[in-house]
Design an enzyme around this catalytic site. Structure first.
Site: not given
Ligand code: ATP
Length: 582
Positions: A254, A256, A261, A301, A330, A369, A440, A446
């Protein structure tokens, strides 16, 4: 239970260091908790409210210092409390260092006046804190300080130690979520997995402990997601396409999205939800009446209720969602379709006033998603691909696309599109995986951005097929031989790149490279080393396929290095060094 008994147990737990001993103590405490069990299961973690509740005490540390100072006597000020705190670093220690109980006045209970009153109960503390959280409007901060003062004024030193820590959510006795889970299972003789699942769906340690005790394993199994009550979001680990394709038969890919979130809860017949003021805070379509139950709730989130700040999401859901559901997705801020930095969305989350005006400045789009619940059915245990199908069947717009493939080229193409559209890259998910709230795990990856890029020389290409028959594509790349810093004395092939290139770029690249074609054999052409590509990759592997002895995994075209001649391209020596460093 007397609050003193709780404080005593907390002190004993704090003195332990071995996890097993801590869990045993908490188990005993839960066994003796009686009707206070839900509160105690939260207090041991320094929580006043269930984890899903948006409610907080909303009392800043300064007000707590003020209440402690007042209970400590006329010659103690909030500044003194703060000074002591700066010295010892623990508000519990500071609170325990004063003698409370002599103060009279508003909030001082009838029993005030004894220095070691034992009549403060766990239930009373919980009730007082509950009332304190509900206080709103003019003078509410003063009422909160009064209420806290009343509690401290009745507390012994040991009680004050843990009361202060609970109020400031700094319990620090070594009891984490895992301890509470294990102690619940041990105290009431139910499997840890049953407790874990119930916690995932309810996010309520108090309620889970009560159900484990009163209704056993069957009761825990009957706990389900509830519309209106948020659950923790499933999280991702950093990973690579290589990891995904090595571990799974196929990967679900998918975009990102670069936003924030959200978890969206929808029930057209009204969410089982109560507003802070107990009115229900309606947002139903035909409602101008605040007491109507609302249909949509949106959580961030960290499970904060952000519904009022995101009216676009509320409207989108009402218009396009066909069934009661819990969606994961998102929210992205856009300007003419292009994503804006995610800080724009976060700014909107915090917006309490002038939401309508903010809405005019920035457009917000929902990309859903995942689907945790649809039409009365919990889907946490369904495979991702099935959950996504379900999502598509109930939401008619704003569903993120999902590709299931084992082809790294196709994955690279999805990534190129995502980047082109201004998003962050891709997520790789195991299509068979269930939804694990708060986890996690390895089921969602990612994709790590390329660590380094290489500047490589184009020494061959293939003519495309079909629509791309007039373009050169699939470019053969070479590293130069010779010293890392020296000049080239030859070129050795290292891989082919075909992805990350738009149709427009293909036309430009063909125009750039065609004059340098040396020989042609069917679709394959040899090209004189002239043009340098910057190429991203995930890994360098040893491989007999190419003359350099190395191959790039998952190569991706980044740009033409017009500023570089082939002699300035990266050397095989550098490739070898990077391969060794992996
Ligand atoms: P972390 O979750 O590692 O603490 P973060 O909140 O900065 O870090 P990332 O790690 O960069 O986020 O990536 C996870 C986040 O990506 C998810 O919590 C969500 O908000 C976002 N995201 C965007 N697109 C998607 C997708 N298709 N599926 C799941 N998450 C997605």
């Amino acid at each position: 239970m007397e609050f003193g008994e709780f404080a005593d147990a907390a002190a004993k737990i704090e003195a332990l260091s071995a996890d097993t001993e801590i869990t045993e103590r908490v188990t005993t405490l839960f066994g003796a908790a009686g009707s206070d069990l839900p509160v105690i299961a939260r207090f041991v973690q320094g929580r006043v409210f269930p984890a899903w509740a948006s409610r907080t005490l909303d009392i800043g540390p300064n007000y707590c210092y003020e209440a402690i100072a007042r209970a400590a006597g006329t010659n103690v000020s909030a500044a003194d409390v703060e000074d002591r705190l700066a010295d010892v670093g623990d508000i519990g220690e500071v609170a325990a260092s004063y003698e409370f109980g002599g103060q009279q006045g508003l909030g001082a209970f009838a029993s005030g006046g004894t220095t070691d009153s034992n009549d403060l109960t766990v239930a009373e503390v919980a009730d007082e804190l509950d009332g304190l959280a509900a206080a709103e409007g003019a003078g509410s901060q003063d009422r909160k300080i009064d209420a806290l003062f009343g509690l401290f004024n009745r507390a012994s030193s040991e009680e004050a130690r843990y009361l202060a820590r609970i109020v400031l959510s700094e319990m620090r006795i070594g009891v984490g979520e895992g301890t509470v889970r294990d102690a619940t299972a041990a105290a009431f003789d139910v499997p840890v997995e049953a407790v874990e699942r119930a916690l995932q769906v309810s996010n309520d340690y108090g309620e889970v402990a009560r159900v484990a005790r009163d209704e056993g394993e069957a009761g825990l199994a009957a706990m389900d997601l509830e519309l209106g009550r948020p659950v923790q979001a499933m999280l991702a680990q950093a990973g690579t396409v290589t990891d995904a394709l090595d571990d799974w038969d196929e990967a679900a890919v998918e975009w990102k999205f670069d936003g924030a979130r959200v978890q969206v809860h929808y029930d057209p017949s009204g969410l089982d939800w109560e507003a802070e003021d107990g009115t229900g805070g309606g947002n139903s379509l035909d409602s101008d009446d605040e007491t109507d139950a609302r249909e949509v709730a949106v959580f961030s989130r960290n499970m904060e209720d952000v519904t009022d700040a995101l009216p676009e999401v509320v409207e989108h859901v009402r218009e396009h969602l066909d069934a009661p559901a819990i969606l994961d997705g998102e929210v992205v801020a856009t300007d003419d379709g292009d994503p804006l930095p995610f800080q724009e969305v976060l700014r909107r989350f915090r917006r309490k006033h002038d939401v309508a005006q903010a809405r005019e400045q920035v457009e917000l789009d929902l990309f859903a998603f995942d689907c945790l619940h649809a039409a009365g059915e919990d889907l946490l245990r369904s495979p991702l691909a099935a959950r996504h199908d379900r999502l598509e069947s109930i939401l008619s717009a704003g569903v993120s696309s999902l590709w299931v493939t084992d082809d790294s080229e196709e994955i690279a193409a999805v990534e190129a599109e995502a980047l082109d559209a201004g998003h962050e890259g891709i997520m790789l998910k195991d299509p068979e995986s269930t939804y694990s709230p708060g986890r996690r795990g390895k089921n969602w990856l990612k994709r790590k951005p390329d660590v380094e890029t290489l500047d490589l020389v184009v020494t061959g290409a293939e003519w495309g097929e079909g629509r791309r028959a007039n373009f050169l594509g699939t470019f053969l790349l070479s590293a130069r031989t010779g010293d890392e810093d020296g000049r080239a004395d030859g070129f050795e092939t290292i891989g082919k790149v075909a992805t990350g290139i738009t149709d427009e770029e293909l036309a430009d690249l063909t125009e750039l490279l065609e004059p340098h074609v040396r020989t042609q054999d069917g679709q394959d052409v040899e090209i004189a080393p002239t043009v340098v590509f910057e190429v991203g990759y995930e890994e360098i592997q040893q491989s007999p396929t190419y003359s350099s002895g190395y191959a790039l995994r998952f190569p991706r075209f980044v740009s033409v290095r017009e500023d570089k001649d082939p002699e300035d391209a990266d050397s095989l020596a550098r490739v070898e060094r990077l391969a060794d460093q992996q």
